[in-house]
Design a protein around this motif. Sequence first.
Motif, PDB file in Angstrom:
ATOM      1  N   GLU A  47       0.845  -1.199   0.000  1.00 39.36           N
ATOM      2  CA  GLU A  47       0.000   0.000   0.000  1.00 39.36           C
ATOM      3  C   GLU A  47       0.878   1.245   0.000  1.00 39.36           C
ATOM      4  O   GLU A  47       1.788   1.359   0.826  1.00 39.36           O
ATOM      5  N   THR A  48       0.548   2.179  -0.882  1.00 45.35           N
ATOM      6  CA  THR A  48       1.346   3.413  -0.964  1.00 45.35           C
ATOM      7  C   THR A  48       0.467   4.667  -0.909  1.00 45.35           C
ATOM      8  O   THR A  48       0.978   5.774  -0.950  1.00 45.35           O
ATOM      9  N   LEU A  49      -0.849   4.478  -0.803  1.00 45.40           N
ATOM     10  CA  LEU A  49      -1.763   5.623  -0.859  1.00 45.40           C
ATOM     11  C   LEU A  49      -1.570   6.564   0.344  1.00 45.40           C
ATOM     12  O   LEU A  49      -1.454   6.114   1.483  1.00 45.40           O
ATOM     13  N   VAL A  50      -1.520   7.854   0.061  1.00 43.49           N
ATOM     14  CA  VAL A  50      -1.445   8.880   1.115  1.00 43.49           C
ATOM     15  C   VAL A  50      -2.447   9.967   0.745  1.00 43.49           C
ATOM     16  O   VAL A  50      -2.522  10.373  -0.421  1.00 43.49           O
ATOM     17  N   PHE A  51      -3.233  10.442   1.720  1.00 42.16           N
ATOM     18  CA  PHE A  51      -4.174  11.532   1.459  1.00 42.16           C
ATOM     19  C   PHE A  51      -3.630  12.839   2.006  1.00 42.16           C
ATOM     20  O   PHE A  51      -3.056  12.859   3.109  1.00 42.16           O
ATOM     21  N   ALA A  52      -3.857  13.922   1.273  1.00 39.79           N
ATOM     22  CA  ALA A  52      -3.469  15.251   1.772  1.00 39.79           C
ATOM     23  C   ALA A  52      -4.316  15.598   2.992  1.00 39.79           C
ATOM     24  O   ALA A  52      -5.478  15.190   3.101  1.00 39.79           O
ATOM     25  N   LEU A  53      -3.736  16.377   3.891  1.00 40.94           N
ATOM     26  CA  LEU A  53      -4.483  16.852   5.059  1.00 40.94           C
ATOM     27  C   LEU A  53      -5.556  17.843   4.616  1.00 40.94           C
ATOM     28  O   LEU A  53      -5.477  18.391   3.509  1.00 40.94           O
ATOM     29  N   PRO A  54      -6.560  18.103   5.470  1.00 38.34           N
ATOM     30  CA  PRO A  54      -7.505  19.183   5.152  1.00 38.34           C
ATOM     31  C   PRO A  54      -6.714  20.461   4.847  1.00 38.34           C
ATOM     32  O   PRO A  54      -5.675  20.727   5.468  1.00 38.34           O
ATOM     33  N   ARG A  55      -7.243  21.248   3.901  1.00 41.16           N
ATOM     34  CA  ARG A  55      -6.500  22.386   3.336  1.00 41.16           C
ATOM     35  C   ARG A  55      -5.843  23.290   4.391  1.00 41.16           C
ATOM     36  O   ARG A  55      -4.666  23.626   4.282  1.00 41.16           O
ATOM     37  N   GLU A  56      -6.605  23.645   5.419  1.00 42.13           N
ATOM     38  CA  GLU A  56      -6.078  24.633   6.374  1.00 42.13           C
ATOM     39  C   GLU A  56      -4.909  24.103   7.211  1.00 42.13           C
ATOM     40  O   GLU A  56      -4.210  24.875   7.860  1.00 42.13           O
ATOM     41  N   LEU A  57      -4.692  22.775   7.176  1.00 43.31           N
ATOM     42  CA  LEU A  57      -3.585  22.204   7.973  1.00 43.31           C
ATOM     43  C   LEU A  57      -2.433  21.730   7.091  1.00 43.31           C
ATOM     44  O   LEU A  57      -1.436  21.208   7.581  1.00 43.31           O
ATOM     45  N   ARG A  58      -2.586  21.910   5.776  1.00 38.63           N
ATOM     46  CA  ARG A  58      -1.623  21.298   4.861  1.00 38.63           C
ATOM     47  C   ARG A  58      -0.191  21.764   5.071  1.00 38.63           C
ATOM     48  O   ARG A  58       0.717  20.952   5.080  1.00 38.63           O
ATOM     49  N   ALA A  59      -0.002  23.033   5.286  1.00 37.90           N
ATOM     50  CA  ALA A  59       1.357  23.551   5.429  1.00 37.90           C
ATOM     51  C   ALA A  59       2.026  22.934   6.632  1.00 37.90           C
ATOM     52  O   ALA A  59       3.250  22.863   6.716  1.00 37.90           O
ATOM     53  N   ALA A  60       1.187  22.436   7.570  1.00 36.77           N
ATOM     54  CA  ALA A  60       1.738  21.923   8.828  1.00 36.77           C
ATOM     55  C   ALA A  60       2.198  20.470   8.735  1.00 36.77           C
ATOM     56  O   ALA A  60       2.766  19.948   9.671  1.00 36.77           O
TER      57      ALA A  60
END
Length: 336
Positions: free
Chosen positions: A321-334
């Motif tokens: 398994e290699t799937l990764v989901f981006a964090l919710p937008r407002e936390l992405r930079a973190a």
Amino acid sequence: MSSAIPLNVGIARSAGTGTIDAEGAKRVLLAEPRGYCAGVDRAVETVEKALEKHGAPLYVRKEIVHNRHVVETLRERGVIFVDETDEVPEGAVLVFSAHGVSPAVHEAAATRNLHTIDATCPLVTKVHQEAKRFARDDFDILLIGHEGHEEVEGTAGEAPDHVQLVDGPDAVDRVRVRDENKVIWLSQTTLSVDETMETVQRLRERFPSLQDPPSDDICYATQNRQVAVKAMAPECDLVIVVGSRNSSNSVRLVEVALNAGARAAHLVDYAREVDPAWLDGVRTVGITSGASVPEILVRGVLDMLAEHGFGDVQSVTTANETLVFALPRELRAARS
Ligand code: 0O3
Ligand code: SF4
């Protein structure tokens, strides 16, 4: 629906203390993949990053994921878990759990001016979109899932006038539809693939024009963990599934192990719950864990088993398994 096909079923020796093929030698088979899926990883990290950004107390509606250790650890760090939005002070930060919420919950949060962060798994959101789309086209939607489970409440809440819950094969006879030519089934993401196929087959016997979902609703992680446990179960005298009682996908792994030929299977939250009596006369122990289970808990069980002579650990790998989901937008930079 297609079920996940094993890429390869290999038993690779990764550690050992004895001759594994010798009569009576003890060994552990360790299922791979197991444990955290991409949606759980994202949800737990969402809470951690939200804590860093907004500080404690941080409110989370329901358990962020259905794992006792995860919930207790976050609670110690200042998270307050609530059942409903009306328990959250006006204007506070509230995270929605990985299992998703209905539009009514979003509205209730807006009414209280809550600052919401949505940790719903994108694969759950996909099922919500399907429910909305087929409700718009005025289909009867037969949602296969477990009554009272948060995910099912959230999905059904997208189109309450069009969705009816089908809680397993025995519930099929109670289904009533308006037009037999306009019926589709959808499902919870964490069900047993085999039991769901049985339910669908019985639905199709009643409604031959029943439509399938546009893509699998039982997610890749649920399917992969079931395929791995099926691969090792026939060789196991005992399967230990690490996971919590309210974790649908973890409970399913126990059932799948037993159906696939394991002589016994038990669900434990922690190593201390493993009863040494389970190991009497046992030669092969299979280990796996649900999608909401941190690996440290599996390590605890492996350590406990090693103390009882099961130091020889072999991986049973059926998918990578290699799937990764981006964090919710407002936390992405973190994100680290
Ligand atoms: O849905 P389930 O009870 O299996 O939930 P868990 O244990 O928290 O696992 C993550 C699954 C999920 C968030 C919805 O698919
Ligand atoms: Fe998402 Fe599947 Fe994990 Fe649920 S089990 S959080 S649907 S990836």
